[in-house]
Design a protein around this motif. Structure first.
Motif, PDB file in Angstrom:
ATOM      1  N   UNK A 144      -8.688   7.856   2.822  1.00 18.91           N
ATOM      2  CA  UNK A 144      -7.544   6.945   2.737  1.00 18.91           C
ATOM      3  C   UNK A 144      -8.001   5.494   2.829  1.00 18.91           C
ATOM      4  N   UNK A 145      -8.844   5.186   3.815  1.00 23.70           N
ATOM      5  CA  UNK A 145      -9.296   3.803   4.025  1.00 23.70           C
ATOM      6  C   UNK A 145     -10.054   3.290   2.806  1.00 23.70           C
ATOM      7  N   UNK A 146     -10.968   4.098   2.269  1.00 19.70           N
ATOM      8  CA  UNK A 146     -11.750   3.675   1.100  1.00 19.70           C
ATOM      9  C   UNK A 146     -10.859   3.464  -0.123  1.00 19.70           C
ATOM     10  N   UNK A 147      -9.838   4.323  -0.284  1.00 15.37           N
ATOM     11  CA  UNK A 147      -8.932   4.133  -1.425  1.00 15.37           C
ATOM     12  C   UNK A 147      -8.132   2.853  -1.287  1.00 15.37           C
ATOM     13  N   UNK A 148      -7.752   2.511  -0.054  1.00 11.71           N
ATOM     14  CA  UNK A 148      -7.010   1.268   0.182  1.00 11.71           C
ATOM     15  C   UNK A 148      -7.893   0.048  -0.084  1.00 11.71           C
ATOM     16  N   UNK A 149      -9.156   0.143   0.319  1.00 12.30           N
ATOM     17  CA  UNK A 149     -10.081  -0.971   0.106  1.00 12.30           C
ATOM     18  C   UNK A 149     -10.361  -1.158  -1.382  1.00 12.30           C
ATOM     19  N   UNK A 150     -10.584  -0.053  -2.080  1.00 13.71           N
ATOM     20  CA  UNK A 150     -10.869  -0.141  -3.525  1.00 13.71           C
ATOM     21  C   UNK A 150      -9.668  -0.685  -4.292  1.00 13.71           C
ATOM     22  N   UNK A 151      -8.481  -0.258  -3.917  1.00 14.68           N
ATOM     23  CA  UNK A 151      -7.287  -0.706  -4.629  1.00 14.68           C
ATOM     24  C   UNK A 151      -6.890  -2.136  -4.310  1.00 14.68           C
ATOM     25  N   UNK A 152      -7.290  -2.607  -3.123  1.00 14.41           N
ATOM     26  CA  UNK A 152      -6.923  -3.968  -2.722  1.00 14.41           C
ATOM     27  C   UNK A 152      -5.543  -4.010  -2.084  1.00 14.41           C
ATOM     28  N   UNK A 153      -5.389  -4.858  -1.081  1.00 15.15           N
ATOM     29  CA  UNK A 153      -4.123  -4.932  -0.359  1.00 15.15           C
ATOM     30  C   UNK A 153      -2.973  -5.410  -1.236  1.00 15.15           C
ATOM     31  N   UNK A 154      -3.287  -6.266  -2.206  1.00 12.94           N
ATOM     32  CA  UNK A 154      -2.222  -6.804  -3.051  1.00 12.94           C
ATOM     33  C   UNK A 154      -1.570  -5.724  -3.914  1.00 12.94           C
ATOM     34  N   UNK A 155      -2.280  -4.600  -4.104  1.00 11.87           N
ATOM     35  CA  UNK A 155      -1.742  -3.523  -4.936  1.00 11.87           C
ATOM     36  C   UNK A 155      -0.908  -2.535  -4.125  1.00 11.87           C
ATOM     37  N   UNK A 156      -0.840  -2.744  -2.809  1.00 12.04           N
ATOM     38  CA  UNK A 156      -0.097  -1.811  -1.951  1.00 12.04           C
ATOM     39  C   UNK A 156       1.402  -2.015  -2.142  1.00 12.04           C
ATOM     40  N   UNK A 157       2.092  -0.923  -2.439  1.00  9.62           N
ATOM     41  CA  UNK A 157       3.549  -0.980  -2.596  1.00  9.62           C
ATOM     42  C   UNK A 157       4.200  -0.030  -1.587  1.00  9.62           C
ATOM     43  N   UNK A 158       5.510   0.116  -1.689  1.00  9.68           N
ATOM     44  CA  UNK A 158       6.237   0.961  -0.740  1.00  9.68           C
ATOM     45  C   UNK A 158       5.762   2.409  -0.779  1.00  9.68           C
ATOM     46  N   UNK A 159       5.353   2.875  -1.968  1.00  3.28           N
ATOM     47  CA  UNK A 159       4.851   4.239  -2.097  1.00  3.28           C
ATOM     48  C   UNK A 159       3.550   4.418  -1.324  1.00  3.28           C
ATOM     49  N   UNK A 160       2.688   3.406  -1.391  1.00  6.10           N
ATOM     50  CA  UNK A 160       1.416   3.461  -0.659  1.00  6.10           C
ATOM     51  C   UNK A 160       1.662   3.438   0.844  1.00  6.10           C
ATOM     52  N   UNK A 161       2.599   2.588   1.282  1.00  7.41           N
ATOM     53  CA  UNK A 161       2.928   2.516   2.708  1.00  7.41           C
ATOM     54  C   UNK A 161       3.428   3.873   3.194  1.00  7.41           C
ATOM     55  N   UNK A 162       4.228   4.547   2.360  1.00 13.28           N
ATOM     56  CA  UNK A 162       4.731   5.866   2.726  1.00 13.28           C
ATOM     57  C   UNK A 162       3.577   6.865   2.846  1.00 13.28           C
ATOM     58  N   UNK A 163       2.594   6.753   1.958  1.00 17.71           N
ATOM     59  CA  UNK A 163       1.423   7.627   2.021  1.00 17.71           C
ATOM     60  C   UNK A 163       0.654   7.401   3.323  1.00 17.71           C
ATOM     61  N   UNK A 164       0.503   6.136   3.697  1.00 20.13           N
ATOM     62  CA  UNK A 164      -0.183   5.803   4.950  1.00 20.13           C
ATOM     63  C   UNK A 164       0.572   6.410   6.129  1.00 20.13           C
ATOM     64  N   UNK A 165       1.884   6.298   6.117  1.00 20.81           N
ATOM     65  CA  UNK A 165       2.697   6.840   7.209  1.00 20.81           C
ATOM     66  C   UNK A 165       2.575   8.357   7.297  1.00 20.81           C
ATOM     67  N   UNK A 166       2.421   9.025   6.156  1.00 21.75           N
ATOM     68  CA  UNK A 166       2.220  10.473   6.158  1.00 21.75           C
ATOM     69  C   UNK A 166       0.877  10.829   6.781  1.00 21.75           C
ATOM     70  N   UNK A 167      -0.139  10.001   6.496  1.00 24.38           N
ATOM     71  CA  UNK A 167      -1.455  10.219   7.101  1.00 24.38           C
ATOM     72  C   UNK A 167      -1.408  10.006   8.617  1.00 24.38           C
ATOM     73  N   UNK A 168      -0.572   9.052   9.050  1.00 24.23           N
ATOM     74  CA  UNK A 168      -0.405   8.822  10.497  1.00 24.23           C
ATOM     75  C   UNK A 168       0.024  10.123  11.168  1.00 24.23           C
TER      76      UNK A 168
END
Length: 478
Positions: A155-179
């Protein structure tokens, strides 16, 4: 029995609501009977409740510094409002009739005495058996944690590769599922840190402002993954499966240190005196808990320790909320958690006394006088990604002043300066209170400060928590 005052009874209450409810019972004259034992060690009585049968409540001072509360009510709050009401009735001067100690209390006292006697015999004879560890179960847990680290790393590596500016609500939901998933891998510490990252991204304020701190959080998570994997692999090969009692890695992995473990690793100190210099409570949504934090000076060593009391949201109403403490605490045995500056400490019992002039001299002697050395010390801590990012130190200030630009500064005896600002990590600012202090209090004084590195600005700032001048301690944070 100690001298009972309203303030003393207030300090025993788990929260403000319990104080109000206990006092309300006295005002409503809910107590049917009020008794005191012949030697004055036990207060007991009956209090009318919602049912036909009154509640039997008592407060036992057979151990003066550790009152024992008992009540037949179903409340899970401790002490309950009935026991507190009993004390408030005594403080207000209501009549307590002398009476023999009830049989049930006498029986419970006897059992408690036997338990203490057995503990004393074991301690004297060195017969304390080490806690048995189910090594097979522990190895399974370690393997599960390693699997969880693999999941977190993807998860962390995918977030770094994609860049924070590309994070949308769908990505935030994915992070919350990983939590949520990390809880299945026994990684509660990492779960908290990942939730903190998700909260940074979900802030309604300017996203750009939170990007820097979100990136730092990813860096911390990545460092934890690397260190955690090496540590767990080594521990799995260790026949003793020993914990790391020098760093915070086990805490990051979600281990809750027991006092017996701290004692086993020698993380205890006898006959310690602590003076609380600052205290505050805050809401930590990443932990999903309310947190009570106290910063204490160890008068002999000059070290600043911290006490931490966690109150989970679901159980907060039933748990005791810590409060400011103004006397000197004399602690027979102080337990110290692994960590760097401001290590967490705990104790099971203490006695108190008023702080005198000699104690205040020791406080002043423990203050750092060279800001160049202080900054170096703080930066060395901040370099470690898993360390506490808000170290607290006691500094001596030759003077507290204001620059032409309106910034408050601390000046040491060599002319070195530190800029003071309110930091984001604290629940409230304190600089606005400095103008209310007399000018004499801002010279040749000691100031307890919390540091923070403003990543988006590349500056190290400090917020004052407490000012000490002569024998006066002025707390700015509350």
């Amino acid at each position: 029995m100690p001298e009972l005052t309203s303030s003393y009874v207030d300090s025993l209450a788990p929260n403000a609501a319990a104080i109000k409810n206990g006092q309300g019972l006295v005002r409503k004259k809910s107590f049917i009977q009020l008794h005191i034992s012949e030697n004055g060690e036990l207060l007991f009585g009956q209090c009318a409740g919602s049912g036909k049968t009154p509640y039997e409540c008592s407060v036992d001072f057979i151990a003066t510094d550790s009152p024992v509360f008992r009540c037949s009510c179903p409340s899970r709050q401790f002490p309950c409002k009935h026991a507190l009401g009993l004390l408030y009735a005594y403080v207000e001067g209501q009549a307590f009739t002398p009476a023999p100690v009830p049989e049930d209390v006498a029986s419970k006292r006897e059992k408690a005495d036997k338990r203490e006697e057995n503990k004393a015999k074991q301690a004297a004879g060195g017969a304390v058996k080490p806690k048995k560890v189910n090594k097979s179960a522990l190895k399974k847990k370690i393997n599960a944690q390693l699997e969880g680290l693999d999941l977190l790393e993807k998860l962390v590596l995918s977030l770094i590769r994609g860049g924070l500016s590309a994070i949308d609500s769908k990505t935030v939901k994915t992070v919350q599922e990983h939590v949520k998933q990390l809880g299945n891998y026994y990684l509660s510490g990492a779960q908290t840190q990942l939730r903190r990252f998700a909260l940074l991204l979900g802030k309604g304020q300017d996203r750009e402002e939170s990007y820097t701190y979100a990136m730092e959080q990813l860096t911390r998570l990545h460092a934890f993954i690397k260190k955690g994997r090496v540590y767990l692999a080594a521990r799995a090969e260790d026949p003793e499966l020993a914990l790391d009692h020098e760093s915070t890695i086990d805490e990051w992995l979600g281990h809750a240190w027991q006092l017996s473990e701290l004692k086993e690793y020698g993380l205890v100190k006898e006959a310690v005196e602590l003076l609380q210099l600052a205290f505050y409570s805050c809401d930590d949504p990443a932990r999903q808990e309310f947190v009570d934090l106290g910063y204490w000076l160890e008068t002999d060593s000059g070290e600043i320790h911290r006490t931490v009391n966690y109150r989970p949201y679901k159980a907060a109403k039933l748990m005791r909320e810590e409060d400011s403490f103004f006397e000197l605490a004399q602690i027979p045995l102080l337990y110290k958690y692994p960590g760097d500056m401001n290590a967490r400490v705990r104790y099971e019992e203490m006695t108190t006394r008023a702080a005198g002039e000699q104690d205040m001299e020791r406080v002043r002697a423990g203050a750092h006088r060279s800001y160049a050395e202080v900054v170096k010390k703080v930066k060395n801590q901040l370099k470690h990604p898993l360390s506490d990012k808000n170290p607290v130190l006691l500094l001596h200030a030759a003077s507290v002043g204001v620059t032409e630009g309106g910034q408050y500064t601390l000046t040491d005896e060599a002319g070195g300066q530190l800029v003071m600002e309110d930091i984001p990590s604290l629940p409230q600012g304190t600089l606005e209170l400095l103008p209310f202090l007399p000018a004499s209090a801002l010279k040749d004084c000691c100031i307890l400060v919390m540091f923070e590195h403003l990543l988006d600005q590349g500056r190290l700032i400090a917020q004052p928590l407490t000012l000490i001048q002569g024998g006066e301690i002025t707390r700015l944070l509350y």
